[in-house]
Design an enzyme around this catalytic site. Structure first.
Site, PDB file in Angstrom:
ATOM      1  N   GLU A 228      32.369  38.843  40.077  1.00 25.28           N
ATOM      2  CA  GLU A 228      33.791  39.095  40.318  1.00 25.28           C
ATOM      3  C   GLU A 228      34.033  38.755  41.768  1.00 25.28           C
ATOM      4  O   GLU A 228      33.635  39.486  42.668  1.00 25.28           O
ATOM      5  CB  GLU A 228      34.146  40.556  40.005  1.00 25.28           C
ATOM      6  CG  GLU A 228      35.636  40.773  39.831  1.00 25.28           C
ATOM      7  CD  GLU A 228      36.346  41.154  41.110  1.00 25.28           C
ATOM      8  OE1 GLU A 228      36.921  40.236  41.749  1.00 25.28           O
ATOM      9  OE2 GLU A 228      36.327  42.330  41.468  1.00 25.28           O
ATOM     10  N   CYS A 262      41.203  42.128  45.931  1.00 31.18           N
ATOM     11  CA  CYS A 262      41.047  40.822  45.288  1.00 31.18           C
ATOM     12  C   CYS A 262      42.240  40.481  44.412  1.00 31.18           C
ATOM     13  O   CYS A 262      42.553  39.308  44.206  1.00 31.18           O
ATOM     14  CB  CYS A 262      39.751  40.774  44.498  1.00 31.18           C
ATOM     15  SG  CYS A 262      39.588  42.095  43.276  1.00 31.18           S
TER      16      CYS A 262
END
Length: 460
Positions: A228, A262
């Site tokens: 990720e 993010c």
């Protein structure tokens, strides 16, 4: 880089923690490896009791856990408390649902019987970032521990007290030593672990560069990995959207965790019909943010995680302006003690500007204007990243049609990209691969074992 607490609000240095020696690291891995054999054979009920206790501890002592987040990386204290509670929710979620998620699947072959069983695979390594010190750990640890794996975690160097607190949480909840192991490991030691056959898989959340390095090492050793990585999420506001609500959500999406997220709204794409009205309200809201002590509830703009993060962000903004971007507001560090960045808005960023493709990890909003839905989709997809994105419109069918065309792992309609225990989280392209959370997250590191019973005569 040493594992050390440095308060980004005032620059004060705190506790320092040493990396383990080679002998100590070997002993920790040996303990985890030996513990796996017993843990994998424990019942779901036994594991769920430990998970429930861990979640209850987090809720009962949320202020204690939240304080460490704010101390070490500067998150606003109310957001830190929210992270602690979300972490508890994730642990509870897998404690309650792991058994059903991993239940055997009966197949219907032409002859005989067949079933797929989900079996744990062993010791897993997690490499985790600083921006959500507990939530990131829970996404990795909770499903895998409930699946019967054991985990070793190398956390970020600037949040060592959070890392230790999470390890102690599991021990206090009743997990045997070796089920969850914190590692103050160096990069070389991470490579050593990835090369060791006792480590069966690795999950990383972090930068693209770190992801490429760890994924390559894992691949060389034939080990499963999930990644990720970064994001450059588009926040699309169409011409029929509720402007006031869209601005409110844009501020939340941009400034949650001070923009160090993010899935933050990094590219705000506005239909030209509403762009001026949106910009007027959004600029005013950014200007109204109040910098100060992140432990003070009145503060709405905290520090960045470190002095280095601040300097990097200022350099990115300067380079964007030098390449032709228009600075609407902000752009500098705030003249005060601590790693504070002015809330910043950039416009007129073209494809030749490095800011068009780079990820800005902080209170920086880049604004684009488009004339059509097709243009908005093309702009959203013109990115090396593919994590999340959001669309704001009163016409849900129109928004859904656009969502189908956007090349990301997640698209939210009339809500910023966000996270929940029961929703899968992950991306495509340079945002990585694999999924965390929901039922999908627990299946990444289990062996899908086929057991076949055939009633077939041998050939003559």
């Amino acid at each position: 880089m040493p594992y050390q607490t440095v308060n980004p609000f005032n620059g004060e240095s705190g506790a320092v923690f040493a990396e383990p020696s080679s002998e100590q690291l070997e002993l920790m891995l040996q303990t985890a490896h030996q513990r796996f054999n017993g843990w994998r054979n424990s019942s779901f009920d036994d594991r769920a009791l430990i998970a429930a206790k861990a979640a209850a501890i987090l809720r009962t002592r949320s202020d204690e856990f939240a304080r460490l987040i704010t101390l070490e990386m500067g998150k606003l204290i109310e957001e830190s408390r929210g992270e602690v509670l979300l972490t508890a929710d994730i642990i509870d979620y897998y404690g309650k649902h792991a058994e059903s998620f991993l239940s055997s699947q009966t197949l219907n072959p032409v002859t005989g019987d067949a079933v797929i069983q989900s079996a744990p695979i062993g010791v897993l390594l997690g490499v985790q970032p600083w921006n959500f010190p507990y939530y990131q750990l829970a996404r990795f640890a909770a499903p895998n521990l409930m699946a019967g794996n054991v985990v070793m975690v190398k956390h970020a160097a600037n949040i060592p007290q959070c890392a230790l607190a999470f390890e102690k949480l599991w021990l206090e909840a009743g997990a045997p030593v070796g089920v969850y192991t914190n590692l103050f490991a160096s990069h070389d030691q991470v490579d050593w672990l990835l090369d060791d056959p006792r480590i069966r898989g690795v999950a990383l959340t972090g930068s693209v560069e770190a992801g490429k390095s760890v994924a390559a090492r894992a691949g060389k050793n034939m080990k499963k990995s999930t990644m990720e990585l970064g994001g450059n999420d588009a926040f699309i506001v169409l011409d029929d959207a509720d402007i006031e609500k869209s601005v409110t959500w844009a501020m939340w999406a941009k400034m949650n965790n001070n923009g160090q997220c993010c899935i933050a709204a990094k590219r705000i794409i506005l239909h030209e019909a509403i762009a001026d009205a949106f910009m007027s309200q959004f600029s005013a809201a950014m200007s109204a943010l109040k910098d100060g002590d992140p432990f003070d509830k009145a503060t709405t703009l905290g520090p960045l995680s470190s002095e280095a993060a601040l300097k990097n962000l200022v350099t990115q903004v300067d380079e964007a302006i030098a390449a032709g971007a228009t600075l609407v507001q902000g752009g500098k560090r705030i003249d005060r003690t601590g790693a504070f960045m002015q809330p910043t808005i950039l416009c007129d960023v073209t494809q030749s500007n490095p800011a068009f493709y780079d990820e800005f990890f902080g209170p920086i909003a880049i604004i684009f204007r488009v004339k059509t839905d097709v243009e908005a989709i093309a702009l959203a997809n013109d990115s090396k990243f593919g994590l999340g994105g959001s669309i704001f419109s009163k016409d849900i069918n129109r928004a859904k049609a656009m969502a189908r065309e956007i090349d990301t792992g997640m698209v939210f309609i009339n809500h910023p990209t966000w996270t929940s225990p029961d929703l899968p989280f992950g991306g495509v392209k340079e945002s990585g691969y694999g999924r965390e959370l929901s039922s999908m997250g627990i299946h990444e590191f289990v062996n899908k074992k086929l057991i076949r019973v055939a009633h077939i005569d041998a050939p003559a």
